[in-house]
Design a protein around this motif. Structure first.
Motif, short mmCIF file in Angstrom:
data_model
loop_
_atom_site.label_atom_id
_atom_site.label_comp_id
_atom_site.label_asym_id
_atom_site.label_seq_id
_atom_site.Cartn_x
_atom_site.Cartn_y
_atom_site.Cartn_z
N VAL A 164 39.05 47.53 42.33
CA VAL A 164 39.03 47.95 40.93
C VAL A 164 39.88 46.91 40.19
CG1 VAL A 164 39.36 49.87 39.31
CG2 VAL A 164 38.97 50.34 41.75
N PRO A 165 39.29 45.77 39.80
CA PRO A 165 40.09 44.63 39.38
C PRO A 165 40.62 44.68 37.96
CG PRO A 165 37.77 44.06 39.28
CD PRO A 165 37.85 45.46 39.84
N ILE A 166 40.07 45.57 37.12
CA ILE A 166 40.45 45.60 35.70
C ILE A 166 41.02 46.97 35.36
CG2 ILE A 166 39.65 45.25 33.34
CD1 ILE A 166 37.29 43.64 34.51
N CYS A 167 42.28 47.01 34.90
CA CYS A 167 42.94 48.27 34.53
C CYS A 167 42.80 49.27 35.67
CB CYS A 167 42.36 48.83 33.24
SG CYS A 167 42.27 47.66 31.88
N GLN A 168 43.28 48.89 36.83
CA GLN A 168 42.97 49.59 38.07
C GLN A 168 43.34 51.07 38.05
OE1 GLN A 168 45.25 50.19 41.23
NE2 GLN A 168 43.86 49.62 42.88
N THR A 174 45.66 44.61 36.01
CA THR A 174 44.45 43.78 36.03
C THR A 174 44.68 42.54 36.88
OG1 THR A 174 43.67 44.56 33.88
CG2 THR A 174 42.89 42.40 34.60
N LEU A 175 43.72 42.25 37.73
CA LEU A 175 43.80 41.09 38.60
C LEU A 175 43.74 39.81 37.78
CD1 LEU A 175 43.87 40.93 41.76
CD2 LEU A 175 41.41 40.48 41.67
N SER A 196 32.74 45.59 42.98
CA SER A 196 33.77 45.49 41.95
C SER A 196 33.59 46.64 40.96
CB SER A 196 33.65 44.14 41.24
OG SER A 196 34.68 43.97 40.29
N ASP A 197 34.50 47.60 41.00
CA ASP A 197 34.43 48.80 40.18
C ASP A 197 35.09 48.51 38.83
OD1 ASP A 197 34.27 51.38 39.24
OD2 ASP A 197 34.97 52.31 41.09
N PRO A 211 37.74 39.01 32.29
CA PRO A 211 36.38 38.76 32.74
C PRO A 211 35.99 39.68 33.89
CG PRO A 211 37.84 37.13 33.68
CD PRO A 211 38.68 37.96 32.74
N SER A 212 34.70 39.88 34.03
CA SER A 212 34.17 40.53 35.22
C SER A 212 34.27 39.58 36.40
CB SER A 212 32.70 40.90 34.98
OG SER A 212 32.04 41.21 36.19
N LEU A 213 34.31 40.13 37.62
CA LEU A 213 34.24 39.26 38.79
C LEU A 213 32.94 38.48 38.83
CD1 LEU A 213 35.71 41.13 41.91
CD2 LEU A 213 36.71 39.28 40.59
N MET A 214 31.92 38.97 38.11
CA MET A 214 30.66 38.23 38.03
C MET A 214 30.85 36.84 37.44
SD MET A 214 27.89 39.55 39.27
CE MET A 214 26.62 38.67 38.35
#
Length: 410
Positions: A164-168, A174-175, A196-197, A211-214
């Motif tokens: 959960v990389p963003i605002c976990q 956030t990563l 990636s949640d 950013p998204s991991l995408m």
């Protein structure tokens, strides 16, 4: 059984308990009137009998996929979001279930963060998957530790990393970009996929959304499946989300028996949300959510700073959440938050989630807890945190800090 399920989802407590545990959006922010208008408008479209009432494409409603891609480009600055990279789901939980069902095999290894979203463990259990954990710090998943494990142990070969990389959930952090990039590089080098949640991505308090991991995926060797949902930005009852990933992964997912038999997921709701996105409502609504949740988060942090008893505060730590719904509180190592929870509910009328729920190694998080600043109004948040401070003070009186044992010199 009903009580057990309720406690799993919402935490302990009755009607008089202030639920700092409940991780839901504030009911007052759910845009029911806007959805009613969108429904009425959508039903006047000439294609409505087909878009609303037929099975639909297994990829999901085409118009919604296009609108989601546009939303991601405009709201998050995405350079990867395109219709062909998106499939519609019933939410991120169902997306994770599909990934486990179709891309993993029983006995595969899944790596998760410690701590992580606790309900994901139930999905991994359902598919007979093994779970290994990598610790987090104030910046999220410690990717360098994952790299060390992969490089030093030839038997440590995950099929999937769930993050959960963003605002976990539960930590709110956030990563950083460099860790995101490194994680995706490792996925290519060691041949694992990344689920990636990213359901809190548009609820970041930052001026420029992360950013998204995408953004770090390689179309020539794609490994990222970014799961997202309208649950946090419209309402959980919508049961609508999406996966953004390479078309080759989408082709695998849409070949499932679920979709071949039942057709596209949630076409009726999809047609309503298309109208919301086209109208521009979503952009204004998300801006309101960010401002509201940021203010509630600030109130929670400010009250914590005021209410933590002095004998506890010096050894207590939290990172100010960067968005989302949650704050992660690390109390002194001698505090057992499962015991604290019983005291807090029974004698102080406040509930939280004990940190041991968010890991498969309970002792590693025995002294931590999760608070939610989304469900309640500001006044209830302040009152709940004050009750929590009183509960912590009472716990400290009942369980004095142990003194280190002075061992005789040898």
């Amino acid at each position: 059984m009903a009580s057990s399920v309720s406690q799993t989802l919402y935490g302990k407590g009755d009607g008089d308990t202030i639920l700092l545990s409940k991780g839901h959006p504030n009911p007052k922010l759910l845009p029911l009137d806007a959805l009613a208008t969108a429904l009425e408008t959508s039903c006047t479209r000439s294609q409505a009998p087909t878009t609303h009432m037929q099975y639909g494409s297994p990829y999901g409603l085409t118009e919604l996929r296009k609108e989601i891609a546009r939303m991601l480009r405009e709201e998050t600055g995405s350079t990867t979001a395109r219709e062909e990279n998106i499939m519609i789901t019933n939410g991120s939980g169902q997306a994770l279930d599909m990934i486990c069902a179709l891309m993993l095999r029983r006995g595969d290894l899944v790596v998760v963060e410690n701590p992580t979203y606790f309900l994901a463990f139930y999905t991994f259990r359902d598919y007979g998957l093994h779970v290994a954990e990598i610790d987090t710090d104030e910046h999220g998943l410690q990717v360098e530790i994952l790299e060390q494990r992969l490089g030093s142990d030839a038997t440590f070969r995950p099929a999937l990393v769930y993050t959960v990389p963003i605002c976990q959930n539960p930590t709110g952090v956030t990563l950083p970009r460099e860790r995101m990039r490194k994680l995706v590089e490792l996925s290519r080098r060691y041949h694992f996929k990344i689920a990636s949640d990213e359901v809190y991505g548009m609820l970041s308090f930052a001026e420029a959304p992360p950013p998204s991991l995408m953004a770090f995926d390689d179309p020539q060797q794609p490994t990222v499946l970014a799961m997202n949902s309208f649950s946090k930005i419209l309402g959980p009852g919508m049961r609508l989300g999406w996966i953004e990933t390479h078309p080759s992964h989408i082709e695998r997912l849409v070949s499932s028996g679920l979709l071949l038999s039942g057709g596209g997921l949630n076409p009726f709701t999809s047609a309503i949300v298309v109208e919301l996105l086209r109208s521009g409502f979503q952009q204004q609504h998300v801006s309101r959510l960010r401002l509201h949740y940021a203010a509630c988060c600030h109130a929670m942090c400010q009250t914590l700073d005021e209410c933590l008893p002095p004998e506890i505060a010096a050894d207590t730590h939290y990172v100010h959440p960067e968005g989302g719904f949650f704050l992660w509180l690390r109390l002194p190592s001698w505090v057992d938050t499962e015991q604290l929870l019983e005291l807090a509910v029974a004698e102080h009328g406040v509930s939280f989630f004990a940190g041991a729920r968010f890991t498969s190694v309970p002792d590693s998080q025995r002294h931590t807890l999760r608070l939610c600043f989304a469900w309640l109004d500001r006044d209830h948040i302040v009152a709940g945190v004050r009750r929590l401070g009183a509960a912590i003070q009472a716990y400290a009186r009942q369980h004095p800090k142990p003194h280190p044992t002075n061992k005789p010199a040898l």
